[in-house]
Design a protein around this motif. Structure first.
Motif, PDB file in Angstrom:
ATOM      1  N   GLU A   8      -3.899  40.643 -26.082  1.00 33.73           N
ATOM      2  CA  GLU A   8      -3.927  40.263 -24.671  1.00 33.73           C
ATOM      3  C   GLU A   8      -2.844  39.251 -24.305  1.00 33.73           C
ATOM      4  O   GLU A   8      -2.158  39.388 -23.292  1.00 33.73           O
ATOM      5  CB  GLU A   8      -5.320  39.705 -24.338  1.00 33.73           C
ATOM      6  CG  GLU A   8      -5.470  39.289 -22.886  1.00 33.73           C
ATOM      7  CD  GLU A   8      -6.772  38.548 -22.614  1.00 33.73           C
ATOM      8  OE1 GLU A   8      -7.723  38.685 -23.426  1.00 33.73           O
ATOM      9  OE2 GLU A   8      -6.834  37.822 -21.607  1.00 33.73           O
ATOM     10  N   PHE A   9      -2.663  38.229 -25.151  1.00 39.62           N
ATOM     11  CA  PHE A   9      -1.745  37.161 -24.757  1.00 39.62           C
ATOM     12  C   PHE A   9      -0.294  37.630 -24.751  1.00 39.62           C
ATOM     13  O   PHE A   9       0.471  37.295 -23.852  1.00 39.62           O
ATOM     14  CB  PHE A   9      -1.943  35.923 -25.634  1.00 39.62           C
ATOM     15  CG  PHE A   9      -3.314  35.355 -25.461  1.00 39.62           C
ATOM     16  CD1 PHE A   9      -3.772  34.979 -24.197  1.00 39.62           C
ATOM     17  CD2 PHE A   9      -4.184  35.231 -26.539  1.00 39.62           C
ATOM     18  CE1 PHE A   9      -5.057  34.492 -24.002  1.00 39.62           C
ATOM     19  CE2 PHE A   9      -5.471  34.739 -26.353  1.00 39.62           C
ATOM     20  CZ  PHE A   9      -5.916  34.372 -25.096  1.00 39.62           C
ATOM     21  N   ILE A  15       4.172  40.829 -19.256  1.00 36.98           N
ATOM     22  CA  ILE A  15       4.053  40.987 -17.800  1.00 36.98           C
ATOM     23  C   ILE A  15       4.791  39.841 -17.099  1.00 36.98           C
ATOM     24  O   ILE A  15       5.509  40.044 -16.121  1.00 36.98           O
ATOM     25  CB  ILE A  15       2.559  41.028 -17.386  1.00 36.98           C
ATOM     26  CG1 ILE A  15       1.891  42.285 -17.968  1.00 36.98           C
ATOM     27  CG2 ILE A  15       2.415  40.985 -15.871  1.00 36.98           C
ATOM     28  CD1 ILE A  15       0.378  42.304 -17.856  1.00 36.98           C
ATOM     29  N   ILE A  30       2.311  33.170 -12.678  1.00 37.37           N
ATOM     30  CA  ILE A  30       1.528  33.542 -13.860  1.00 37.37           C
ATOM     31  C   ILE A  30       1.590  32.399 -14.873  1.00 37.37           C
ATOM     32  O   ILE A  30       2.658  31.852 -15.118  1.00 37.37           O
ATOM     33  CB  ILE A  30       2.110  34.834 -14.485  1.00 37.37           C
ATOM     34  CG1 ILE A  30       1.944  36.010 -13.512  1.00 37.37           C
ATOM     35  CG2 ILE A  30       1.456  35.137 -15.831  1.00 37.37           C
ATOM     36  CD1 ILE A  30       2.634  37.288 -13.964  1.00 37.37           C
ATOM     37  N   GLY A  31       0.431  32.049 -15.436  1.00 35.57           N
ATOM     38  CA  GLY A  31       0.474  31.066 -16.511  1.00 35.57           C
ATOM     39  C   GLY A  31      -0.434  29.871 -16.364  1.00 35.57           C
ATOM     40  O   GLY A  31      -0.471  29.011 -17.236  1.00 35.57           O
ATOM     41  N   ASP A  32      -1.175  29.783 -15.282  1.00 34.32           N
ATOM     42  CA  ASP A  32      -2.152  28.694 -15.189  1.00 34.32           C
ATOM     43  C   ASP A  32      -3.481  29.283 -14.737  1.00 34.32           C
ATOM     44  O   ASP A  32      -3.650  30.498 -14.698  1.00 34.32           O
ATOM     45  CB  ASP A  32      -1.648  27.615 -14.222  1.00 34.32           C
ATOM     46  CG  ASP A  32      -2.150  26.223 -14.623  1.00 34.32           C
ATOM     47  OD1 ASP A  32      -3.368  26.087 -14.889  1.00 34.32           O
ATOM     48  OD2 ASP A  32      -1.327  25.288 -14.669  1.00 34.32           O
ATOM     49  N   ASP A  33      -4.441  28.434 -14.375  1.00 39.29           N
ATOM     50  CA  ASP A  33      -5.761  28.948 -13.994  1.00 39.29           C
ATOM     51  C   ASP A  33      -5.740  29.627 -12.631  1.00 39.29           C
ATOM     52  O   ASP A  33      -6.536  30.516 -12.353  1.00 39.29           O
ATOM     53  CB  ASP A  33      -6.781  27.809 -14.002  1.00 39.29           C
ATOM     54  CG  ASP A  33      -6.961  27.287 -15.416  1.00 39.29           C
ATOM     55  OD1 ASP A  33      -7.155  28.122 -16.321  1.00 39.29           O
ATOM     56  OD2 ASP A  33      -6.862  26.074 -15.624  1.00 39.29           O
ATOM     57  N   TYR A 109       4.168  48.634 -14.966  1.00 39.72           N
ATOM     58  CA  TYR A 109       4.681  47.385 -14.388  1.00 39.72           C
ATOM     59  C   TYR A 109       6.095  47.566 -13.838  1.00 39.72           C
ATOM     60  O   TYR A 109       6.445  46.960 -12.829  1.00 39.72           O
ATOM     61  CB  TYR A 109       4.609  46.237 -15.399  1.00 39.72           C
ATOM     62  CG  TYR A 109       3.235  45.593 -15.347  1.00 39.72           C
ATOM     63  CD1 TYR A 109       2.965  44.569 -14.447  1.00 39.72           C
ATOM     64  CD2 TYR A 109       2.204  46.068 -16.131  1.00 39.72           C
ATOM     65  CE1 TYR A 109       1.707  44.016 -14.343  1.00 39.72           C
ATOM     66  CE2 TYR A 109       0.934  45.533 -16.040  1.00 39.72           C
ATOM     67  CZ  TYR A 109       0.691  44.501 -15.143  1.00 39.72           C
ATOM     68  OH  TYR A 109      -0.562  43.972 -15.030  1.00 39.72           O
ATOM     69  N   GLY A 125      -0.016  36.770 -10.478  1.00 42.51           N
ATOM     70  CA  GLY A 125      -1.191  36.648 -11.340  1.00 42.51           C
ATOM     71  C   GLY A 125      -1.950  37.940 -11.449  1.00 42.51           C
ATOM     72  O   GLY A 125      -1.501  38.996 -10.989  1.00 42.51           O
ATOM     73  N   THR A 128      -6.682  40.791 -17.108  1.00 42.57           N
ATOM     74  CA  THR A 128      -6.518  41.906 -18.036  1.00 42.57           C
ATOM     75  C   THR A 128      -7.759  42.037 -18.897  1.00 42.57           C
ATOM     76  O   THR A 128      -8.267  41.044 -19.411  1.00 42.57           O
ATOM     77  CB  THR A 128      -5.313  41.638 -18.977  1.00 42.57           C
ATOM     78  OG1 THR A 128      -4.226  41.173 -18.195  1.00 42.57           O
ATOM     79  CG2 THR A 128      -4.921  42.893 -19.709  1.00 42.57           C
TER      80      THR A 128
HETATM   81  P1  ADP Z   1      -8.179  32.909 -17.337  1.00 43.80           P
HETATM   82  O1  ADP Z   1      -8.956  33.034 -18.589  1.00 43.80           O
HETATM   83  O2  ADP Z   1      -8.060  31.522 -16.793  1.00 43.80           O
HETATM   84  O3  ADP Z   1      -8.547  33.936 -16.300  1.00 43.80           O
HETATM   85  P2  ADP Z   1      -6.038  34.597 -18.233  1.00 43.80           P
HETATM   86  O4  ADP Z   1      -5.685  34.479 -19.679  1.00 43.80           O
HETATM   87  O5  ADP Z   1      -6.814  35.751 -17.772  1.00 43.80           O
HETATM   88  O6  ADP Z   1      -6.663  33.212 -17.780  1.00 43.80           O
HETATM   89  O7  ADP Z   1      -4.706  34.569 -17.402  1.00 43.80           O
HETATM   90  C1  ADP Z   1      -3.666  33.661 -17.684  1.00 43.80           C
HETATM   91  C2  ADP Z   1      -2.576  33.806 -16.653  1.00 43.80           C
HETATM   92  O8  ADP Z   1      -2.055  35.139 -16.730  1.00 43.80           O
HETATM   93  C3  ADP Z   1      -3.059  33.651 -15.232  1.00 43.80           C
HETATM   94  O9  ADP Z   1      -1.991  33.071 -14.497  1.00 43.80           O
HETATM   95  C4  ADP Z   1      -3.281  35.053 -14.767  1.00 43.80           C
HETATM   96  O10 ADP Z   1      -3.158  35.157 -13.363  1.00 43.80           O
HETATM   97  C5  ADP Z   1      -2.197  35.802 -15.502  1.00 43.80           C
HETATM   98  N1  ADP Z   1      -2.533  37.205 -15.772  1.00 43.80           N
HETATM   99  C6  ADP Z   1      -3.510  37.700 -16.553  1.00 43.80           C
HETATM  100  N2  ADP Z   1      -3.513  39.042 -16.581  1.00 43.80           N
HETATM  101  C7  ADP Z   1      -2.499  39.417 -15.755  1.00 43.80           C
HETATM  102  C8  ADP Z   1      -1.993  40.677 -15.326  1.00 43.80           C
HETATM  103  N3  ADP Z   1      -2.527  41.836 -15.721  1.00 43.80           N
HETATM  104  N4  ADP Z   1      -0.935  40.674 -14.482  1.00 43.80           N
HETATM  105  C9  ADP Z   1      -0.397  39.518 -14.051  1.00 43.80           C
HETATM  106  N5  ADP Z   1      -0.820  38.313 -14.422  1.00 43.80           N
HETATM  107  C10 ADP Z   1      -1.868  38.252 -15.255  1.00 43.80           C
END
Ligand code: ADP
Ligand code: MG
Length: 340
Positions: A8-9, A15, A30-33, A109, A125, A128
């Protein structure tokens, strides 16, 4: 390579790389809460979301990842277009069955980001998850519009004319051809309508054109079908409508299809069904008050706006009459796609 090999990460990292560098109004993408964005002054925000599910909205036997990504974003942009808005940001959430390849997701994408580039919208954001069987796609688009330019469904008044952009019924016919194996050999005769199904173009430009000049009293995009979506305008505005069947715009290929294939003897109006009740054209239906329609007609005549006048609004509450040759009234069995 499948997704379990990268996890996932790493997928989110990929992405994030595709999303590119953020614009100045994005404090955090993308990258924070949460994403953090700066609203534009004098604008109101538009927020819309659409769910696309494999087996219900699309089928992977005829969709490539690229086309699917493009269409998934497109149908959401269409909802911003229908408000007269400017799309700015989007979030995309995917539930991915384990058998899908990374290649497919990369292409998905790529399709989304290519379209996003055209309309200058930024991916900020999403979420997934894996899932058992079908691919789920959920996109949210955030847009904006100066308050006085917002176009709702509820502004149509008796005497307004009804217009529609582009041509109708193509997407539904394109889908029919994709699903029918007897067309395998002469599919390339219908590339245009197939493309209209696989890759509809959101009418952002047309929506903005009308909004900036404040020409439309009501507007909606066609996702379920002309009759069904026009009905939403009628219900919300408390009015009725008359449509002139012969004025409904049809593409060359749509006409060609019915010329060579339709068994119009079993039902004299079969050839109109997809245009009136077939969904997914993502054209805009809009109404124009009488004092403004000469301006709109002039824009159409000079090619600045691709639209056609197809009817008028009246006082017959929520009733839509479809007429042919003067005033012979036609009734249709179904108005459009219904989920339940
Ligand atoms: P959380 O557990 O806080 O929901 P995630 O690990 O799901 O955090 O997401 C981390 C970051 O990645 C967030 O900024 C989220 O918006 C982004 N993100 C996660 N999945 C996707 C995706 N499929 N497309 C774009 N951004 C994503
Ligand atoms: Mg999350």
């Amino acid at each position: 390579m499948d997704l379990s090999q990268i996890g996932e990460f790493e997928l989110i990292e990929r992405i994030k790389r595709k999303a590119g560098s953020p614009r100045p109004s994005i404090i955090m993408g993308i990258g924070d809460d949460s994403a953090a964005i700066v609203p534009s002054p004098q604008c109101i925000s538009l927020v819309t979301q659409d769910l696309l599910i494999e087996g219900i909205h699309f089928n992977l036997s005829y969709f490539t990842g690229y086309n699917l990504g493009k269409k998934a974003l497109s149908v959401n942009l269409s909802d911003i277009a229908a408000m007269g808005g400017i799309p700015k940001y989007f979030l995309a959430s995917l539930a991915i069955p384990k058998h899908l390849s990374i290649h497919f997701i990369d292409e998905f994408y790529q399709g989304m980001m290519d379209l996003a580039g055209v309309f200058d919208v930024s991916l900020i954001g999403g979420d997934t998850s894996s899932c058992r069987k079908e691919l789920f796609i959920n996109i949210t688009v955030i847009g904006e519009v100066p308050r006085e330019q917002l176009i709702l469904r509820n502004g149509a008044r008796p005497g307004d004319y009804i217009f529609v952009t582009g041509s109708l019924g193509d997407s539904c016919m394109g889908l029919k051809i994709l699903q029918d194996s007897s067309f395998q050999d002469d599919r390339n005769k219908y590339n245009y309508i197939i493309e209209r199904h696989l890759s509809p173009w959101p009418r952002i430009r047309e929506g903005r054109f009308l909004a900036e000049r404040r020409l439309a009293s009501a507007m909606i995009d066609i996702s379920d079908g002309l009759l069904s979506d026009l009905r939403h305008i009628c219900v919300e505005s408390g009015v009725g409508a008359t449509l002139w069947l012969e004025k409904i715009p049809l593409s060359e290929e749509y006409r060609e299809y019915f010329f060579s294939h339709a068994k119009s003897s079993d039902h004299e109006l079969k050839e109109w069904d997809p245009a009136l009740t077939g969904g997914e054209d993502y054209e805009l239906i809009f109404t124009v008050p009488p004092q403004k329609w000469p301006i709109v007609e002039e824009f159409i005549r000079t090619g600045m706006l691709n639209a056609a006048k197809i009817g008028e609004i009246n006082e017959a509450k929520e009733r839509i009459r479809v007429i042919l040759e003067g005033d012979r009234e036609i009734t249709f069995q179904e108005e459009g796609y219904r989920h339940f």
